[in-house]
Design a protein around this motif. Sequence first.
Motif, PDB file in Angstrom:
ATOM      1  N   VAL A  23       0.859  -1.191   0.000  1.00  0.00           N
ATOM      2  CA  VAL A  23       0.000   0.000   0.000  1.00  0.00           C
ATOM      3  C   VAL A  23       0.891   1.235   0.000  1.00  0.00           C
ATOM      4  O   VAL A  23       1.880   1.294   0.742  1.00  0.00           O
ATOM      5  CB  VAL A  23      -0.935   0.015   1.227  1.00  0.00           C
ATOM      6  N   ILE A  24       0.548   2.207  -0.841  1.00  0.00           N
ATOM      7  CA  ILE A  24       1.305   3.457  -0.897  1.00  0.00           C
ATOM      8  C   ILE A  24       0.601   4.513  -0.049  1.00  0.00           C
ATOM      9  O   ILE A  24      -0.592   4.785  -0.250  1.00  0.00           O
ATOM     10  CB  ILE A  24       1.457   3.940  -2.352  1.00  0.00           C
ATOM     11  N   LEU A  25       1.340   5.079   0.888  1.00  0.00           N
ATOM     12  CA  LEU A  25       0.837   6.160   1.729  1.00  0.00           C
ATOM     13  C   LEU A  25       1.450   7.471   1.263  1.00  0.00           C
ATOM     14  O   LEU A  25       2.677   7.586   1.148  1.00  0.00           O
ATOM     15  CB  LEU A  25       1.201   5.907   3.199  1.00  0.00           C
ATOM     16  N   THR A  26       0.604   8.461   0.991  1.00  0.00           N
ATOM     17  CA  THR A  26       1.079   9.784   0.589  1.00  0.00           C
ATOM     18  C   THR A  26       0.710  10.785   1.672  1.00  0.00           C
ATOM     19  O   THR A  26       0.076  10.440   2.685  1.00  0.00           O
ATOM     20  CB  THR A  26       0.441  10.207  -0.744  1.00  0.00           C
ATOM     21  N   GLU A  27       1.077  12.017   1.439  1.00  0.00           N
ATOM     22  CA  GLU A  27       0.744  13.071   2.399  1.00  0.00           C
ATOM     23  C   GLU A  27      -0.758  13.312   2.476  1.00  0.00           C
ATOM     24  O   GLU A  27      -1.248  13.934   3.418  1.00  0.00           O
ATOM     25  CB  GLU A  27       1.457  14.368   1.995  1.00  0.00           C
ATOM     26  N   HIS A  28      -1.495  12.758   1.499  1.00  0.00           N
ATOM     27  CA  HIS A  28      -2.962  12.890   1.498  1.00  0.00           C
ATOM     28  C   HIS A  28      -3.644  11.609   1.978  1.00  0.00           C
ATOM     29  O   HIS A  28      -4.876  11.518   1.946  1.00  0.00           O
ATOM     30  CB  HIS A  28      -3.461  13.234   0.091  1.00  0.00           C
ATOM     31  N   GLY A  29      -2.878  10.621   2.405  1.00  0.00           N
ATOM     32  CA  GLY A  29      -3.448   9.377   2.900  1.00  0.00           C
ATOM     33  C   GLY A  29      -3.139   8.201   1.987  1.00  0.00           C
ATOM     34  O   GLY A  29      -2.216   8.249   1.168  1.00  0.00           O
ATOM     35  N   VAL A  30      -3.940   7.151   2.116  1.00  0.00           N
ATOM     36  CA  VAL A  30      -3.729   5.940   1.323  1.00  0.00           C
ATOM     37  C   VAL A  30      -4.082   6.191  -0.141  1.00  0.00           C
ATOM     38  O   VAL A  30      -5.075   6.864  -0.450  1.00  0.00           O
ATOM     39  CB  VAL A  30      -4.589   4.780   1.870  1.00  0.00           C
ATOM     40  N   LEU A  31      -3.267   5.666  -1.047  1.00  0.00           N
ATOM     41  CA  LEU A  31      -3.573   5.755  -2.475  1.00  0.00           C
ATOM     42  C   LEU A  31      -4.616   4.666  -2.781  1.00  0.00           C
ATOM     43  O   LEU A  31      -4.302   3.561  -3.214  1.00  0.00           O
ATOM     44  CB  LEU A  31      -2.299   5.545  -3.298  1.00  0.00           C
ATOM     45  N   THR A  32      -5.867   5.009  -2.552  1.00  0.00           N
ATOM     46  CA  THR A  32      -6.944   4.015  -2.617  1.00  0.00           C
ATOM     47  C   THR A  32      -7.169   3.412  -4.001  1.00  0.00           C
ATOM     48  O   THR A  32      -7.539   2.234  -4.088  1.00  0.00           O
ATOM     49  CB  THR A  32      -8.268   4.617  -2.102  1.00  0.00           C
ATOM     50  N   PRO A  33      -6.973   4.156  -5.118  1.00  0.00           N
ATOM     51  CA  PRO A  33      -7.165   3.492  -6.418  1.00  0.00           C
ATOM     52  C   PRO A  33      -6.244   2.290  -6.607  1.00  0.00           C
ATOM     53  O   PRO A  33      -6.652   1.280  -7.176  1.00  0.00           O
ATOM     54  CB  PRO A  33      -6.844   4.605  -7.426  1.00  0.00           C
ATOM     55  N   LEU A  34      -5.024   2.367  -6.116  1.00  0.00           N
ATOM     56  CA  LEU A  34      -4.101   1.239  -6.237  1.00  0.00           C
ATOM     57  C   LEU A  34      -4.581   0.068  -5.389  1.00  0.00           C
ATOM     58  O   LEU A  34      -4.501  -1.091  -5.814  1.00  0.00           O
ATOM     59  CB  LEU A  34      -2.690   1.656  -5.806  1.00  0.00           C
ATOM     60  N   VAL A  35      -5.106   0.346  -4.196  1.00  0.00           N
ATOM     61  CA  VAL A  35      -5.645  -0.714  -3.338  1.00  0.00           C
ATOM     62  C   VAL A  35      -6.817  -1.393  -4.030  1.00  0.00           C
ATOM     63  O   VAL A  35      -6.897  -2.628  -4.093  1.00  0.00           O
ATOM     64  CB  VAL A  35      -6.077  -0.137  -1.975  1.00  0.00           C
ATOM     65  N   ASP A  36      -7.745  -0.588  -4.578  1.00  0.00           N
ATOM     66  CA  ASP A  36      -8.906  -1.154  -5.268  1.00  0.00           C
ATOM     67  C   ASP A  36      -8.489  -1.995  -6.467  1.00  0.00           C
ATOM     68  O   ASP A  36      -9.039  -3.076  -6.715  1.00  0.00           O
ATOM     69  CB  ASP A  36      -9.849  -0.030  -5.722  1.00  0.00           C
ATOM     70  N   TYR A  37      -7.506  -1.499  -7.214  1.00  0.00           N
ATOM     71  CA  TYR A  37      -7.054  -2.216  -8.406  1.00  0.00           C
ATOM     72  C   TYR A  37      -6.456  -3.565  -8.040  1.00  0.00           C
ATOM     73  O   TYR A  37      -6.745  -4.581  -8.682  1.00  0.00           O
ATOM     74  CB  TYR A  37      -6.027  -1.363  -9.145  1.00  0.00           C
ATOM     75  N   MET A  38      -5.644  -3.577  -6.995  1.00  0.00           N
ATOM     76  CA  MET A  38      -5.028  -4.841  -6.588  1.00  0.00           C
ATOM     77  C   MET A  38      -6.066  -5.831  -6.088  1.00  0.00           C
ATOM     78  O   MET A  38      -6.005  -7.029  -6.390  1.00  0.00           O
ATOM     79  CB  MET A  38      -3.979  -4.579  -5.503  1.00  0.00           C
ATOM     80  N   LEU A  39      -7.037  -5.368  -5.330  1.00  0.00           N
ATOM     81  CA  LEU A  39      -8.051  -6.269  -4.795  1.00  0.00           C
ATOM     82  C   LEU A  39      -8.921  -6.864  -5.899  1.00  0.00           C
ATOM     83  O   LEU A  39      -9.354  -8.014  -5.809  1.00  0.00           O
ATOM     84  CB  LEU A  39      -8.927  -5.536  -3.780  1.00  0.00           C
ATOM     85  N   LYS A  40      -9.152  -6.093  -6.960  1.00  0.00           N
ATOM     86  CA  LYS A  40     -10.072  -6.542  -8.004  1.00  0.00           C
ATOM     87  C   LYS A  40      -9.377  -7.245  -9.169  1.00  0.00           C
ATOM     88  O   LYS A  40     -10.007  -8.004  -9.908  1.00  0.00           O
ATOM     89  CB  LYS A  40     -10.867  -5.350  -8.550  1.00  0.00           C
ATOM     90  N   ASN A  41      -8.076  -6.981  -9.344  1.00  0.00           N
ATOM     91  CA  ASN A  41      -7.410  -7.482 -10.545  1.00  0.00           C
ATOM     92  C   ASN A  41      -6.188  -8.342 -10.281  1.00  0.00           C
ATOM     93  O   ASN A  41      -5.579  -8.839 -11.226  1.00  0.00           O
ATOM     94  CB  ASN A  41      -6.987  -6.300 -11.436  1.00  0.00           C
ATOM     95  N   ALA A  42      -5.806  -8.503  -9.013  1.00  0.00           N
ATOM     96  CA  ALA A  42      -4.565  -9.215  -8.726  1.00  0.00           C
ATOM     97  C   ALA A  42      -4.791 -10.662  -8.308  1.00  0.00           C
ATOM     98  O   ALA A  42      -3.890 -11.292  -7.774  1.00  0.00           O
ATOM     99  CB  ALA A  42      -3.791  -8.480  -7.629  1.00  0.00           C
ATOM    100  N   HIS A  43      -5.981 -11.199  -8.563  1.00  0.00           N
ATOM    101  CA  HIS A  43      -6.225 -12.591  -8.191  1.00  0.00           C
ATOM    102  C   HIS A  43      -5.314 -13.518  -8.992  1.00  0.00           C
ATOM    103  O   HIS A  43      -5.230 -13.440 -10.215  1.00  0.00           O
ATOM    104  CB  HIS A  43      -7.684 -12.968  -8.453  1.00  0.00           C
ATOM    105  N   GLY A  44      -4.615 -14.359  -8.290  1.00  0.00           N
ATOM    106  CA  GLY A  44      -3.694 -15.280  -8.957  1.00  0.00           C
ATOM    107  C   GLY A  44      -2.341 -14.686  -9.258  1.00  0.00           C
ATOM    108  O   GLY A  44      -1.451 -15.388  -9.743  1.00  0.00           O
TER     109      GLY A  44
END
Length: 489
Positions: A23-44
Amino acid sequence: MAHVTVRARVFRDSHGLYAEIPVILTEHGVLTPLVDYMLKNAHGKSPSWKQKLAQAVGLLLDYMSANQQHFSRPEDLFEAFVARLYTGTADGDGRDPGQLYWMGMNTPLIRQLTYQLSEFSDWMAKQQQTQPLNPWRDATRSEEQLAWAAWEKRRNHSIFSHTVDYDVAALQKKRARQTLLKKTPVVDRGAVKHFPENRIEDLLFKGFIVPGKQNSPRLEERLNLRDILITMLMNFGGLRVSEPFHLFVHDVLPDPLHSERAYVRIFHPEEGLAPPDWLDARGKPNKCNRAAYLKGKHGLAPRNLYYPTAGMHAGWKGNVVEAEGKFMPVFWCPTWSGELFMKLWVFYMAQRSRLRCDHPFAFVTETGKPYAINDFMGQHSRAVERIGLIPAKMLGTSVHGHRHGYGQRITDCGLDPLARKKALHHKSLESQVVYTEPDIEKVNRMIEAATRRIESGTPLPRPDFAGYGFEDIDPLGLLTGPNPRLRRS
């Protein structure tokens, strides 16, 4: 934009199960699009894939922070970003006003990072109606022809070629990315370096000794049996360094056809058939895969799912496995090595039984924990040094030299290509070329021998072109066939 990458557990429901991702943390908080992308597209996808994606996004954030004022269009920024991956960011005098000080990367890594960023950007554009960083465009005629040639080569070497949809492929080949990458240079892989055949016994029985116990009359005290067995699996069984670390204690049995020889099976770490010692409520073995077995009985995950930085991690390359049980059998070469392995295995199992091991993995530390690959590699290097060699991949004396030695050995024994493919668990016949190509020294010896024949007046033998793939371009049999038309003058 300052950021930091951390490994986090993401809980999606109330069952206590989680996905562990970077997870990437920036000065504005968690980079949520990257989290969503990994959860939805990183299966396998492997942990390494997720780490590379996070690395690519982190590099792009750094570049945007240093250069966003210079670009008005996303694709222009991305094109300049990729250029800096190739060249680095410092000038000829070592100055970098942007304060990134990147070194130039190699082409294969840039292709991987850029591909992952482009896919992530396409997904972002679709989800948030933003402009993609590397949009698609109509391919030129030459780009389309090159894409078709590459696609045809992949199709010809795929066992699923009969499932190909030509209409879908045609649509895909008519487009290309806006930012094009350099072509990876064509390299002569040459023959790989393998562990010296005449030193393997020294390594096993003089290198892998227990410090302070090297004079003990008892074999199990004098020798580091665990590391000897791992090395034998690589050198005499052709396994990659990561594969023995998936071995369970249940996976070594007497060979049904040769009881004095070990029958070793390396199961797929997730999909492989579980051992029969986990019983259900009726007292019958649970018929499940190894992922379910490890989780349900031992509270563990398959070792390929741990992050590369974790001691539990052991990679899995996706070899061909047997349909029944999903495992790779070890083929011993020479065959006597299977007998030696079985004898040493009995001694090692007696040692392991005295430890407290709350897991099924065969190779363990002195405290009973699963053995780490990095720890073994350190022990291997020290063993190599004990017998007077230098541990180095280019010399064939690293852990990678053993599988290469096995591949060369079964080639020298005269095994046909299909048998070599089976023994090495390759998907394609082409994968074994690296074990059959002569090295530079061998080519020089062949040329010198040919030169001596010419100088002595002995004609060179006519080459045999059969099996070199000329059949497709030689329908008249000029180079091949029973009566080739072209003969030496």
